[in-house]
Design a protein around this motif. Structure first.
Motif, PDB file in Angstrom:
ATOM      1  N   LYS A 221       0.827  -1.207   0.000  1.00 14.02           N
ATOM      2  CA  LYS A 221       0.000   0.000   0.000  1.00 14.02           C
ATOM      3  C   LYS A 221       0.869   1.269   0.000  1.00 14.02           C
ATOM      4  O   LYS A 221       1.870   1.341   0.716  1.00 14.02           O
TER       5      LYS A 221
ATOM      6  N   MET B 273       0.254   5.870  -0.531  1.00 13.46           N
ATOM      7  CA  MET B 273      -0.724   6.942  -0.605  1.00 13.46           C
ATOM      8  C   MET B 273      -0.571   7.630  -1.952  1.00 13.46           C
ATOM      9  O   MET B 273       0.496   8.158  -2.277  1.00 13.46           O
TER      10      MET B 273
ATOM     11  N   TRP C  67       0.836  10.297  10.963  1.00 16.70           N
ATOM     12  CA  TRP C  67      -0.612  10.419  10.826  1.00 16.70           C
ATOM     13  C   TRP C  67      -1.118  11.704  11.474  1.00 16.70           C
ATOM     14  O   TRP C  67      -2.099  12.299  11.005  1.00 16.70           O
TER      15      TRP C  67
ATOM     16  N   ASN D 262     -11.508   6.822   1.510  1.00 15.24           N
ATOM     17  CA  ASN D 262     -11.305   5.426   1.857  1.00 15.24           C
ATOM     18  C   ASN D 262     -12.299   4.569   1.089  1.00 15.24           C
ATOM     19  O   ASN D 262     -13.490   4.846   1.082  1.00 15.24           O
TER      20      ASN D 262
ATOM     21  N   SER E 132      -9.683  -3.509   1.577  1.00 10.49           N
ATOM     22  CA  SER E 132      -9.046  -2.263   2.001  1.00 10.49           C
ATOM     23  C   SER E 132      -9.651  -1.699   3.272  1.00 10.49           C
ATOM     24  O   SER E 132      -9.988  -0.525   3.350  1.00 10.49           O
TER      25      SER E 132
ATOM     26  N   LEU F 232      -9.551   0.064   6.467  1.00 12.10           N
ATOM     27  CA  LEU F 232      -8.555   0.996   7.001  1.00 12.10           C
ATOM     28  C   LEU F 232      -7.994   0.507   8.325  1.00 12.10           C
ATOM     29  O   LEU F 232      -6.792   0.606   8.573  1.00 12.10           O
TER      30      LEU F 232
ATOM     31  N   ILE G 286      -5.387  -2.222   7.755  1.00 10.82           N
ATOM     32  CA  ILE G 286      -4.146  -1.677   7.194  1.00 10.82           C
ATOM     33  C   ILE G 286      -3.305  -1.034   8.294  1.00 10.82           C
ATOM     34  O   ILE G 286      -2.092  -1.252   8.380  1.00 10.82           O
TER      35      ILE G 286
ATOM     36  N   GLN H 117       0.332  -2.066   9.927  1.00 14.16           N
ATOM     37  CA  GLN H 117       1.430  -1.111  10.029  1.00 14.16           C
ATOM     38  C   GLN H 117       2.106  -1.204  11.395  1.00 14.16           C
ATOM     39  O   GLN H 117       3.310  -0.963  11.528  1.00 14.16           O
TER      40      GLN H 117
ATOM     41  N   ILE I 241      -5.441   5.675  -0.013  1.00 14.33           N
ATOM     42  CA  ILE I 241      -4.517   4.542   0.122  1.00 14.33           C
ATOM     43  C   ILE I 241      -4.739   3.617  -1.059  1.00 14.33           C
ATOM     44  O   ILE I 241      -5.874   3.195  -1.335  1.00 14.33           O
TER      45      ILE I 241
ATOM     46  N   ASP J 149      -3.342   0.295  -3.700  1.00 14.76           N
ATOM     47  CA  ASP J 149      -2.480  -0.828  -4.033  1.00 14.76           C
ATOM     48  C   ASP J 149      -2.076  -0.690  -5.502  1.00 14.76           C
ATOM     49  O   ASP J 149      -2.530   0.234  -6.189  1.00 14.76           O
TER      50      ASP J 149
ATOM     51  N   LEU K 164       2.827   5.453   3.361  1.00 12.42           N
ATOM     52  CA  LEU K 164       1.842   5.875   4.348  1.00 12.42           C
ATOM     53  C   LEU K 164       2.522   6.637   5.478  1.00 12.42           C
ATOM     54  O   LEU K 164       3.682   6.357   5.820  1.00 12.42           O
TER      55      LEU K 164
END
Length: 427
Positions: free
Chosen positions: A151, A153, A173, A194, A200, A202, A205, A209, A266, A268, A291
């Protein structure tokens, strides 16, 4: 001047030769073109049809006496059974399976898929971290990973530039949320869109992370961990501050981009190729970045999802099936073509060294695939278990945006942990 032109021509030819050499040197060991003969059927979900068609067409060019039919079914893995796989009228030889479904199929149909452990041992060090783990049961491997889903941005550099903003300066963030407040005040728009589909989420994801998922490395439910609380608090903040607005499905994103409603999202690799194919007029307007991290210097690499190919153990054409699977997963030229045309990001790390892979992309004005490879190499593998999808549905309901915004997150996760531990045996 002529001398410089000659030098440029020489450098260009060297690049071409290097690329071709790399492609041929990594071509998987295969039978002679004349020795393979017959037909196989590959079952896949509709979203992967074109990707598999590229591999099939290229394989048929190399093996003139082989025919590969692509059998397309919506939610194809849900139809799997021994009877379905071995239907006398149209038996299935090879099947594509998403990461989240592999362990479930191996658990439900333990004697259905071909053990390829010895065939793929030479690839163990050339495939992205964790991808073979998902295909392994009791130390035996039952397929090959085909593509992955790191992923990044994607953002409208022209819109942000007109506001005097360089998104490359956004490291965390919190920085992103602060920027979102400014964007909302200046333009009335949300900074991030989103796409709330099954691939996907959020919250998942952001949990990845922080190097966690529903399960820890021992396969134990992990929902009440500090990482999950931290990830969900961030999701809550993103929505509460108006940084994010949702689209219900990925199909609506192109339409919203055309209307200049989307500033960043976000993405792919599939979205990278979609923008190039469907929005050529926006060339030069989009850029990509990793990200934001949770804290300065923190992890910014996330990869969630991927596709694998597995072989029916009862196939009447095992030799062709095995050669095709190896070819699709490791042939450089095929992998590059699937990536550029379908956004199927390769898991074979040898491909990351190719000239074609590392060249500048004119649409984004950067080495977009190199950025994805950096994310893929830096991300942590996800621990999947056989009942991952069953739990996924229960967890999705509990983690609706409405619940996250109105309830105490720790209480939600403690309750989920308790309910699902009692209700479901983790396998």
């Amino acid at each position: 001047m002529r001398r410089y032109i000659k030098i440029l021509i020489v450098l260009f030819l060297i690049s071409i030769i290097t690329f071709m050499s790399a492609c041929s040197s990594n071509r998987p060991a295969s039978k002679d073109k004349e020795t393979l003969e017959g037909k196989i059927v590959v079952l896949t979900d509709r979203r992967y049809e074109k990707q598999l068609k590229v591999a099939a067409d290229n394989f048929e060019k190399f093996h003139k006496n082989v025919v590969i039919d692509i059998d397309v079914e919506d939610k194809s893995t849900e139809k799997i059974s021994k009877e379905y796989m071995n239907n006398k009228e149209r038996p299935i030889d090879v099947i594509s399976v998403e990461d989240k479904s592999v362990q479930n199929l191996l658990y439900r149909f333990p004697d259905t898929f071909l053990d390829v452990t010895d065939d793929v041992s030479y690839l163990k060090d050339k495939i992205s971290t964790g991808k073979f783990d998902n295909l392994t049961l009791k130390n035996r491997v039952y397929g090959l990973p085909l593509s992955s889903s790191p992923k990044v941005m994607l953002y409208r550099s022209d819109i942000l530039g007109s506001l005097g903003i360089n998104l490359d300066d956004i490291k965390t963030w919190k920085d992103y949320i602060d920027l979102g407040k400014k964007i909302s005040k200046d333009t009335g728009k949300s900074l991030m869109t989103n796409i709330r589909d099954e691939n996907s989420n959020l919250y998942y994801i952001l949990a990845n992370q922080l190097n966690t998922s529903y399960f820890d490395k021992d396969g134990k439910l992990n929902l009440s961990s500090e990482q999950w609380i931290k990830a969900l608090e961030m999701v809550k903040l993103l929505y509460s501050e108006g940084t994010v607005y949702d689209l219900s499905h990925k199909d609506s994103i192109i339409e919203n981009i055309k209307k200049d409603k989307i500033i960043s999202f976000i993405a792919d690799p599939l979205y990278v190729t979609d923008l190039i194919q469907y929005l050529p007029e926006q060339k030069g307007k989009w850029r990509a970045m990793k990200l934001p991290a949770f804290e300065a210097g923190g992890n910014r690499d996330v990869s969630v999802g991927g596709l694998n190919i597995m072989i029916n153990k009862s196939s009447a054409n095992l030799e062709i099936a095995k050669e095709f699977v190896k070819f699709a997963a490791t042939d450089n030229r095929t992998q590059i073509e699937m990536m550029n045309s379908q956004g199927a990001f390769p898991v074979s790390t040898d491909i990351y060294n190719l000239v074609e892979f590392n060249k500048n992309n004119d649409y984004y004005n950067e080495k977009i695939w190199f950025l994805f490879s950096s994310v893929e190499k830096g991300s942590q593998g996800i621990k999947y278990v056989s009942n991952f999808q069953v739990l996924d549905e229960s967890i999705k309901d509990a983690l609706s945006i409405e619940n996250l915004k109105s309830k105490d997150i720790k209480s939600i996760m403690d309750q989920l942990q308790k309910e699902l531990e009692n209700k479901t045996t983790i396998k």
